[in-house]
Design an enzyme around this catalytic site. Structure first.
Site, PDB file in Angstrom:
ATOM      1  CG  ASP A 167      54.214  48.051  46.271  1.00 45.67           C
ATOM      2  OD1 ASP A 167      53.211  48.746  46.719  1.00 45.67           O
ATOM      3  OD2 ASP A 167      54.632  47.557  47.732  1.00 45.67           O
TER       4      ASP A 167
ATOM      5  CG  ASN B  73      50.643  52.163  46.893  1.00 44.58           C
ATOM      6  OD1 ASN B  73      50.531  51.001  46.614  1.00 44.58           O
ATOM      7  ND2 ASN B  73      49.014  52.417  47.492  1.00 44.58           N
TER       8      ASN B  73
ATOM      9  CG  ASP C 229      49.721  48.524  48.851  1.00 42.38           C
ATOM     10  OD1 ASP C 229      50.475  48.224  47.784  1.00 42.38           O
ATOM     11  OD2 ASP C 229      48.703  49.211  48.460  1.00 42.38           O
TER      12      ASP C 229
ATOM     13  CG  ASP D 128      50.407  50.402  43.418  1.00 43.98           C
ATOM     14  OD1 ASP D 128      51.683  50.919  42.278  1.00 43.98           O
ATOM     15  OD2 ASP D 128      51.114  50.246  44.393  1.00 43.98           O
TER      16      ASP D 128
ATOM     17  CG  ASP E 218      41.598  40.597  30.691  1.00 45.80           C
ATOM     18  OD1 ASP E 218      40.758  40.280  29.771  1.00 45.80           O
ATOM     19  OD2 ASP E 218      43.329  40.325  30.611  1.00 45.80           O
TER      20      ASP E 218
ATOM     21  CG  ASP F  43      38.276  36.665  30.016  1.00 43.68           C
ATOM     22  OD1 ASP F  43      39.078  35.622  30.436  1.00 43.68           O
ATOM     23  OD2 ASP F  43      36.815  36.122  31.105  1.00 43.68           O
TER      24      ASP F  43
ATOM     25  CG  ASP G 185      44.599  31.787  32.762  1.00 43.50           C
ATOM     26  OD1 ASP G 185      44.594  32.368  33.784  1.00 43.50           O
ATOM     27  OD2 ASP G 185      43.794  32.219  31.799  1.00 43.50           O
TER      28      ASP G 185
HETATM   29  C1  NOJ Z   1      40.680  33.053  31.322  1.00 43.64           C
HETATM   30  C2  NOJ Z   1      41.358  34.603  32.270  1.00 43.64           C
HETATM   31  O1  NOJ Z   1      42.230  34.284  32.043  1.00 43.64           O
HETATM   32  C3  NOJ Z   1      41.723  33.447  33.486  1.00 43.64           C
HETATM   33  O2  NOJ Z   1      42.532  33.835  34.154  1.00 43.64           O
HETATM   34  C4  NOJ Z   1      40.113  33.831  34.532  1.00 43.64           C
HETATM   35  O3  NOJ Z   1      39.983  32.459  35.287  1.00 43.64           O
HETATM   36  C5  NOJ Z   1      38.769  33.285  33.388  1.00 43.64           C
HETATM   37  N1  NOJ Z   1      38.972  33.289  31.892  1.00 43.64           N
HETATM   38  C6  NOJ Z   1      38.070  33.338  33.398  1.00 43.64           C
HETATM   39  O4  NOJ Z   1      37.758  34.568  33.615  1.00 43.64           O
END
Ligand code: NOJ
Length: 551
Positions: A22, A24, A26, A30, A99, A195, A322
């Protein structure tokens, strides 16, 4: 460029900005914090950064629900600040990849807001609307369809309700995707992590699905769907105008289908994140949770290594935003340093480009919150309220402790100051209480730390053509305690030995190396135990890397 493309010798660091630093004050990580920490990232020995989504988002899925593709989330800064980060990263020799999330948008994206208004709207066909839902499940929140009264129809959402799927069959949507890509490439970014890219083309007519996995009915109708390679070719063409690379996320992808993206006339990606090795225990959620199996893990690693050899290139990872933390998962919190270091060696020396997720390099572990109400990840919350309902709440919470994505999203532990040095004010999410032991500052001081081990692994890899380009061979695949693999180029070989056991275990020398003396180039235990070594015994979670000259 020959087949030694620039991304092959590289390694990447993944930043999930909200929990990184962080800058700034908050309580939210960031791009100001990222800027300040670039020297740290560089010091690891990586060559690039992958930013999880940093675009405006209502955060139903923490950034993976985007409401404006060509901007920066105000929590993180603005485009000017992003350009500063990009310029500085480039000056330091770090590539930057973004991403690209185009299977779905946020339901607050102006395209969706318009699309909801009616059927004769310019954005009407940007999403997938039906009068009646089919039987598909969403992966995050019950059924895959949600009714919109203003339109009198249902929209498809493979993920959360607030993540409506885009209709990629609409050429206008594909043009939007290309325009997003060009926007960031023109700014100077070096590529994309795409993604759930193998989900973007849905089968015509959206037929009912057969159960493929629990809670994933319908997947066989959108995984590697009918037009996927045509659409991917269009996106590839955009990238051909730039010196960039594309890395696809391929949930549930098989080697066979991945090869179509990675090789031959349909090649549209340079690398793919596969998931087989994430199934050696659970996968995202706890509904399939089973005890960790090393044999299964090795099988998955080796399957991809052999299949892609000489044809494609692997993206190597054991953690990301994830999945729960790898030490708590495939290692041991009791043998924290030993297993954290061993796990690094277990994948960084395979053939491919290694990715390291923030905090992995200091051995961050899972957080165990007291109540499900403290968790914020949509899939953890759904899982808790959906599966194993007959079990008592404590047992169900334990499953969440083992599997939640939130464990990867706690604030980065920089030092022993308040809030682990992540922020001067109360952070947006809980800090893991182990930050006094697990933090960057402490590990900087200790050359035997997990942090330094990661640096040593990356430096060793970077300095060796064999470790980058050499052939991979696995030994003793049925051994339940030891993962042993070789990388070889010409007469040089590296033998990487990893014990996944809490007890001393005996390692055997493969035939090929008998009569040769290897040089020990990396080990996660200080000093030799002559007695153990003589007997060929490895200490708990010991890893040893030997270099051989087999002249
Ligand atoms: C894969 C991403 O890594 C995950 O974080 C996300 O929830 C799902 N795709 C949906 O976008």
């Amino acid at each position: 460029m020959d087949d030694r493309e620039w991304y092959k010798p590289m390694s990447f660091y993944q930043i999930w900005v909200r929990s990184f630093a962080d800058g700034n004050g908050d309580g939210i990580g960031d791009l100001y914090g990222v800027y300040d920490k670039l020297p740290y990232v560089k010091s690891l020995g990586v060559d690039g950064i992958w930013f999880s989504p940093i675009y405006p988002s209502p955060n139903a899925d923490y950034g993976y629900d985007i409401s404006d593709y060509k901007n920066i989330h105000p929590d993180f800064g603005d485009l000017e600040q992003f350009k500063k980060v990009l310029t500085r990263a480039h000056e330091m020799g770090l590539k930057v990849i973004m991403d690209l999330v185009v299977n779905h948008t946020s339901d607050e994206h102006p395209w969706f807001v318009e699309s909801c208004k009616g059927k004769d709207n310019p954005y009407s066909d940007y999403y997938i609307w039906r009068d009646k839902p089919n039987n598909w499940d969403s992966l995050f929140e019950g059924e895959a369809w949600e009714y919109v009264p203003s339109r009198g129809q249902y929209y498809l959402h493979i993920f959360a309700k607030k993540q409506p799927d885009l209709n990629m069959d609409n050429p206008k949507v594909r043009e939007e995707v290309k325009s997003i890509m060009r926007f960031w490439l023109d700014m100077g970014v070096d590529g994309f992590r795409e993604d759930v890219i193998n989900f973007i083309s849905k089968r015509e007519g959206l037929p009912n699905g057969l159960p493929f996995l629990p809670a994933a009915k319908g997947m066989s109708h959108y995984k590697d769907g009918p037009h996927i390679h045509e659409y991917m070719a269009e996106f590839r063409k955009v990238c051909e105008d730039y010196d960039c690379f594309q890395l696809g996320e391929g949930p549930m992808t098989t080697v066979k289908s991945a090869m179509k993206y990675l090789t031959g006339p349909t090649k549209s990606l340079d690398m793919m994140f596969s998931f087989d090795h994430m199934m050696a225990d659970c996968m995202y959620t706890e509904y399939l949770h089973r005890p960790f199996s090393l044999v299964k893990l090795k099988k998955a690693f080796t399957k991809w290594q052999y299949a892609l050899a000489g044809k494609g290139w692997n993206a190597l990872y054991i953690e990301n935003h994830d999945h729960p933390r790898i030490i708590s998962r495939y290692g041991s919190e009791f043998f924290w340093r030993e297993s954290g270091t061993m796990l690094a060696a277990s994948y960084i020396f395979q053939q491919g480009t290694p990715f390291i997720y923030q905090g992995q390099e200091i051995g961050m572990t899972n957080i165990k919150l007291m109540s499900i109400d403290q968790y914020v990840d949509v899939s953890s919350i759904t899982n808790y309220h959906t599966y194993h309902l007959k079990e008592d709440p404590e047992r169900r919470l334990h499953r969440i402790h083992l599997s939640s994505r939130d464990s990867a999203r706690t604030p980065m532990q920089w030092d022993t100051s308040e809030n682990a040095g992540f922020s001067k004010v109360k952070p947006w999410f809980y800090v893991n209480p182990n930050y006094n032991k697990v933090n960057v500052a402490k590990e900087e001081e200790d050359k035997e730390s997990i942090l330094w081990f990661y640096r040593n692994c990356l430096a060793l890899r970077k300095g060796s053509e064999t470790l980058i380009y050499g052939d991979y061979t696995e030994y003793f695949p049925k051994d339940k305690n030891i993962f042993m693999y070789e990388r070889s180029l010409g007469k040089e070989s590296y033998l990487i030995i990893c014990s996944f056991s809490r007890l001393p275990v005996r390692a055997h020398k493969p035939e090929k190396f008998k009569g040769h003396k290897g040089e020990l180039v990396l080990c996660n235990y200080e000093g030799e135990s002559k007695l153990l070594h003589k007997k060929g015994l490895l200490r708990p979670f010991e890893t040893r890397v030997y270099r051989y000259n087999l002249e």
